[in-house]
Scaffold this active site. Structure first.
Site, PDB file in Angstrom:
ATOM      1  CG  ASN A  13      47.615 -25.113   3.379  1.00  0.00           C
ATOM      2  OD1 ASN A  13      47.498 -25.487   2.205  1.00  0.00           O
ATOM      3  ND2 ASN A  13      48.648 -24.399   3.786  1.00  0.00           N
ATOM      4  CD1 TRP A  14      44.091 -30.959   2.672  1.00  0.00           C
ATOM      5  CD2 TRP A  14      43.821 -31.916   0.682  1.00  0.00           C
ATOM      6  NE1 TRP A  14      42.965 -31.735   2.742  1.00  0.00           N
ATOM      7  CE2 TRP A  14      42.771 -32.334   1.529  1.00  0.00           C
ATOM      8  CE3 TRP A  14      43.847 -32.388  -0.634  1.00  0.00           C
ATOM      9  CZ2 TRP A  14      41.771 -33.206   1.102  1.00  0.00           C
ATOM     10  CZ3 TRP A  14      42.853 -33.251  -1.058  1.00  0.00           C
ATOM     11  CH2 TRP A  14      41.827 -33.659  -0.189  1.00  0.00           C
ATOM     12  CE  LYS A  15      51.427 -26.465   5.165  1.00  0.00           C
ATOM     13  NZ  LYS A  15      52.562 -26.373   6.115  1.00  0.00           N
ATOM     14  CG  HIS A  91      51.077 -20.719   4.272  1.00  0.00           C
ATOM     15  ND1 HIS A  91      52.320 -21.274   4.441  1.00  0.00           N
ATOM     16  CD2 HIS A  91      50.226 -21.434   5.058  1.00  0.00           C
ATOM     17  CE1 HIS A  91      52.234 -22.276   5.284  1.00  0.00           C
ATOM     18  NE2 HIS A  91      50.979 -22.399   5.682  1.00  0.00           N
ATOM     19  CD  GLU A  93      54.520 -24.275   3.754  1.00  0.00           C
ATOM     20  OE1 GLU A  93      53.778 -24.459   2.762  1.00  0.00           O
ATOM     21  OE2 GLU A  93      54.527 -25.022   4.751  1.00  0.00           O
ATOM     22  CD  GLU A 163      51.280 -19.121   8.315  1.00  0.00           C
ATOM     23  OE1 GLU A 163      51.037 -20.318   8.159  1.00  0.00           O
ATOM     24  OE2 GLU A 163      51.830 -18.416   7.459  1.00  0.00           O
ATOM     25  N   GLY A 169      55.111 -27.396  10.935  1.00  0.00           N
ATOM     26  CA  GLY A 169      55.804 -28.564  10.421  1.00  0.00           C
ATOM     27  C   GLY A 169      57.013 -28.977  11.237  1.00  0.00           C
ATOM     28  CB  SER A 208      52.168 -27.915  14.828  1.00  0.00           C
ATOM     29  OG  SER A 208      53.241 -27.772  13.927  1.00  0.00           O
ATOM     30  N   GLY A 229      47.422 -27.899   8.876  1.00  0.00           N
ATOM     31  CA  GLY A 229      48.309 -28.421   7.851  1.00  0.00           C
ATOM     32  C   GLY A 229      48.249 -29.933   7.772  1.00  0.00           C
ATOM     33  N   GLY A 230      49.254 -30.601   8.350  1.00  0.00           N
ATOM     34  CA  GLY A 230      49.365 -32.048   8.225  1.00  0.00           C
ATOM     35  C   GLY A 230      48.139 -32.820   8.659  1.00  0.00           C
TER      36      GLY A 230
END
Length: 246
Positions: A13-15, A91, A93, A163, A169, A208, A229-230
């Protein structure tokens, strides 16, 4: 079906990150892995640029509506035309920053399945729920909303991503044992709807995950891969994670 019979699944997930340069890097360097289903979910503007990629692509969100006066939204038919096979829904977010309720997420899941796409349904608890000991009740409510809207058939047509919000994050990660406990609970809840589908559905961990901790997390019996994610923004790290899943 055992964990060894479920094909591992890793989604990036590049967000709201990305560039033409990053698209090119992933398209040219991320090889297919026959042992793992690999999906990259970039911002919508980059979806069509992955047409020649060796992996599947997915959208990060989609409207529950087919078309119309919904400025800024993207429809299921649009992401399908861009080549998507998957779509991330619910998600944390989206739930927290954009106030998407369990019911809104459930309607999106229903629409995605009807359109022939596979939802990656995200569920998970914030820190205060974890600390109050209400994790299972919180997660069950998220699952129950989808079951109420879609019926039992959603289980065999979805990928689930657990999640824990407190571990996204933040650099914090649920221990493999904590993650496995919730994954096992999710599978048990799904089995109440469809025993066979619950045994085969992939349940991902999405808190994470990185190149260093992936192997230990993925070794747990009910963790079938990750929603990354990151670490999904670096080809080398993401490749290492995919290798850990296989």
């Amino acid at each position: 079906m055992t964990s060894s019979q479920r094909k591992p699944f890793v989604a990036g997930n590049w967000k709201m990150n990305g560039s033409d340069e990053l698209v090119e890097a992933f398209s040219s360097k991320l090889a297919s892995n026959q042992a793992v289903d690999i999906v990259i979910c970039p911002p919508a503007v980059y979806l069509s640029k992955f047409s020649q990629a060796a992996f599947a692509i997915g959208a990060q969100n989609v409207s529950e509506f087919a078309s119309g006066a919904h400025t800024g939204e993207v429809s299921l038919s649009m992401i399908a035309e861009a080549g998507c096979k998957y779509v991330i829904l619910g998600h944390s977010e989206r739930r927290e920053a954009y106030y998407e309720s369990n019911e809104v997420v459930a309607r999106k899941v229903k629409a995605a399945i009807a359109a022939g796409l596979t939802p990656i349904l995200c569920i998970g608890e914030p820190l205060e729920v974890r600390e109050s000991g209400q994790v299972f009740d919180f997660v069950k409510a998220q699952l129950d909303a989808v079951a109420h809207e879609c019926g039992a058939h959603y289980v065999k047509n979805s990928v689930i991503a657990y999640e824990p919000i407190w571990a996204i994050g933040t650099g914090k990660t649920a221990s493999p044992e904590q993650a496995q406990e919730v994954h096992a609970f999710i599978r048990k809840e799904l089995a109440a709807l469809d025993v066979s589908a619950a045994a085969s559905v992939r349940i991902l961990y999405g808190g994470s995950v990185n190149a260093a901790n992936a192997k230990e997390l993925f070794a747990k019996i009910d963790i079938d891969g990750g929603l990354i994610g990151g670490a999904s923004l670096k080809v080398e790290d993401f490749t290492t994670i995919c290798q850990a899943a296989s």
